[in-house]
Write an enzyme that holds these catalytic residues in place. Sequence first.
Site, PDB file in Angstrom:
ATOM      1  N   GLU A 213      71.041  80.936  28.234  1.00  7.26           N
ATOM      2  CA  GLU A 213      69.861  80.550  27.464  1.00  7.26           C
ATOM      3  C   GLU A 213      69.542  81.681  26.495  1.00  7.26           C
ATOM      4  O   GLU A 213      69.527  82.851  26.890  1.00  7.26           O
ATOM      5  CB  GLU A 213      68.639  80.295  28.364  1.00  7.26           C
ATOM      6  CG  GLU A 213      68.777  79.111  29.300  1.00  7.26           C
ATOM      7  CD  GLU A 213      67.576  78.935  30.215  1.00  7.26           C
ATOM      8  OE1 GLU A 213      66.484  79.443  29.871  1.00  7.26           O
ATOM      9  OE2 GLU A 213      67.729  78.300  31.273  1.00  7.26           O
TER      10      GLU A 213
ATOM     11  N   GLU B  87      68.071  79.875  38.008  1.00  6.42           N
ATOM     12  CA  GLU B  87      66.875  80.607  38.407  1.00  6.42           C
ATOM     13  C   GLU B  87      66.528  80.424  39.886  1.00  6.42           C
ATOM     14  O   GLU B  87      65.447  79.972  40.254  1.00  6.42           O
ATOM     15  CB  GLU B  87      65.703  80.221  37.499  1.00  6.42           C
ATOM     16  CG  GLU B  87      65.936  80.699  36.072  1.00  6.42           C
ATOM     17  CD  GLU B  87      64.807  80.367  35.138  1.00  6.42           C
ATOM     18  OE1 GLU B  87      64.439  81.218  34.320  1.00  6.42           O
ATOM     19  OE2 GLU B  87      64.289  79.236  35.207  1.00  6.42           O
TER      20      GLU B  87
END
Length: 962
Positions: free
Chosen positions: A512, A442
């Site tokens: 994820e 991220e």
Amino acid sequence: MREWLEPEHVGRRREPVGTLRRAVPDDGFTCIDLDGDWEFQLRAHPEAAELTTWRTAQVPGCWTTEPSLWGEVADPPWYTNDQMPWPDLPPTPPTAHNPTGVYRRDVTVPADWAGQRVLLHVGAAESTLLVRVDGEPVGSSTDSHLAAEFDITPWAAPGATVQVELTVVKWSASTFVEDQDQWWHGGITRSVRLFTRPSLHLSDVRTVADADGRLSVDVRVGCDGGEGARRGYLPAGWRIDVRLGETALAFDAAAHQRDLDDERISLYRGRARFRGEFPGIATWTAENPVLHDVTVELRDADGTLVDSEVQRVGFRTVEVVGPDLLVNGRRIFVRGMNRHDRDPLTGRVVTTAQVREELLTLKRFGFNAVRTSHYPNDPTFYDLTDELGFYVVDEANIESHAWAHEICDDPAYLPAFTQRVARMVRRDRNHPSVIVWSLGNESDYGANHDAVAAWIRRDDPTRPVQYEGAIKDDWSAGFAASDIVCPMYAHLDQMVEHVTQHPPLRPVIQCEYSHAMGNSNGSLSDYWAAIESLPGLQGGFIWEFADHGILQREDDRLPAGRAGAGQFADGVPAAGFRWAHGGDFGDTPNDGAFCLDGVVLPDGTPKPAMYEHRELASPVRLSLEDGVLRVRNALDFSGLGHLRGQWVLESSDGTSLSAPADLPDLAAGCTAVVEVPAELAEAGAGERWLQLVVTQAEGTAWNPAGAEVSRPCVRLPDRARDVAEGTRSPVVVDATGALEFPGLARPELTLWRDPTDNDDIAGDGARWVAAGLRDAQPAVVAVEGSAVVSVLKTTAGEVRHTQALRWDERGLHCVDTVVLPDGLDDVPRVGVRVPLAGAAIGARWFGTGPWETYPDRCAAPVGWHELPVADLAVPYVRPQENGARTHVRELAVTTTAGVLRFSFDQPVTVTVHADAVVVDVAHRGLGSASCGPNALPPYRITTGTHTWSWSVEHEDRTDAPS
């Protein structure tokens, strides 16, 4: 020099990273363990003056979890997800309040270390480390999750006692690239040691062992000065020996000559390559993690051993070919888990024993892969994943979440990106369990990512690279930085469309998915049905392993710290304690309970979602089609010879029978037809389910012999069930709808459940409250003989509930009809609440179990299960809906007033509370909407008419408690 303020600063006088680990305690002659008590001060900022009082801190340890260390500077844990804890712009950290821990202790350098280098090893420190010896600056380091080593020889005379001082600055310019979804802590979180090595020594050993049995070993020799260095590669007569087991590897003279011709051998570092071929050698996989010892020895001219190293290698090959990630040439399924270092008492400090137990838990529940979210782990973690068998995505300590767009293209942060990635790769490259390098998490996507991806591909071409940011906006882009399409929380439809509408060019493995916050992980079965059937889909990593609850004292709201040991069990804190989340320590801003998103509770107690995964990952699968029963080996490499089976037949009439099962020793991916044992084929009546109880034939590192591995099951054809004929008569209810029945009151309509975390975060909980479902109470509007009509008023209109009652051979028989008006769809449940006259003690049921299940998380075996009522509930940290069991046909609830026996004419979802039983004809799925897709459409409740029927009878208990 104010290193903590400079984004370009990554470290000063820090030793190069390699695969060798020298700071390992042995007999005390070459390494001294410095873990334990240190003098400690917590200062307000790195330039604050020394305090008058020194306290005692344990290393490794986080000062954030030990209030006794704070003094005048309070610094509790602080939780944020995608925001920084303070508003300052990169690269500037706070100045006035920047908690800085100063650790010091005296160390006596052994006298027999004369003539050798003395080095200091600090396993990890958050976030900038400054090192002094006897008050003199030695060096510095950043990266909170990789070790730093410093040559302190000039300050550490043999036989002398010196003072080692380690200053840890919590906030720094590097903090902006460590903005991960976890608690912010401060301290020294891994071991500290002093060690030595000879002046001429092995400095690095690189191994490449492929699935064809080819082994290459590159040995690098370092020299810290003296005659040997001036002579070049090695002094005359010195040699390096390399062997696999007892077999010597051949020196690669051609490679050596190329190094000489290219002037690659210098005073800086010598190098030698050795090769061997071992056709037929046992390969390494996560299913069969075979390791072999490679021994490297450095000997002087007399043949005396000067230095040595043993590396454990696994022969395996990893490659991406088109849409497939291949291990040893075979496509694998990645059944992965994201894992943080975390502990409810010590924060970021974990022991090797603890990590081993966590990995054993994952192995027992069918996981074969771990993503080191979001940083490299301690080296012992990789030893364990090599040994136990896990595929590892090794992730660099890079996340600039709050300022992702700016930092990914900022050249000032390029050194941080490069060093964090390069040091991870050069440390972990020999581990066979590491199959993919990850560039971090991220941090958007920019030039810094392309740079480090190119560096990896040059330095280690034996593994693929992945980075979610490179593909997050376009799954067909980002090839420069990702060999894998590794999205986050992609909807199932998006995954299916990607691999079916266009030929996939890379494997899709979600980094994820299925966010495990609270009562969650709905539709794992739907994801895996697609993954196992569609080329291009290969799995993913559930977010995440453990809830990050920190044990907190309720009286003063401070962390319990190490003193809290023993103050929790089975996921529940003892009286006077609770599990804390963001904001509970006064940390503002914070992201609340978003850190409670694991498949185990803070103390490691598995949630029911773990059992769901166990069944979906079962190595043995059952199917029954057109009367033909088949067994399939769902493993990627291994046969079934290591497993045993037992058939169990259970039916709704109470039958429970077992018979031996001879599992065919099928090769991976193969299927065989098997027969239902004759003694079970026609047994039982009503609804019948055949379970295959799969157990471990022999003990392994992760499971003892006889341990249950999974319970796949199939539904056999129903058989007619004898029901005693009896009279049917109307039930007498009064004008208010009241019913006289021992043990319970008349059931009433309910559409409400306490929202789960997913419900709240998706806005569904608020929507249900706004519709009036939480506070609405059904009102009886008519009693028509034995039928009671009630209405529940909502903002979308009235919900009409008709309950027709009669007495029959099974006791009280109820037919419930509920009509949901248009505009009131997607409610949490449609059911009735049955109040109990006495407190419920135990429950026995025929349905899924024994663990909690929901409509979109119900891979549990169907059969007879029994538990105390107290054990039906799940102690999720944040109170929410829990404790349901699906596909229930029969239920017996023992109460203080007697036993209630329920029979359902169709499978229902049941929740047994101490004071009531809730029977649902429809119950909304869980989904994963806290960070991912909501409940899928098949698991949502539609408007219209819902009808179900059931019976209950009461039996007095002669042994009922008073």
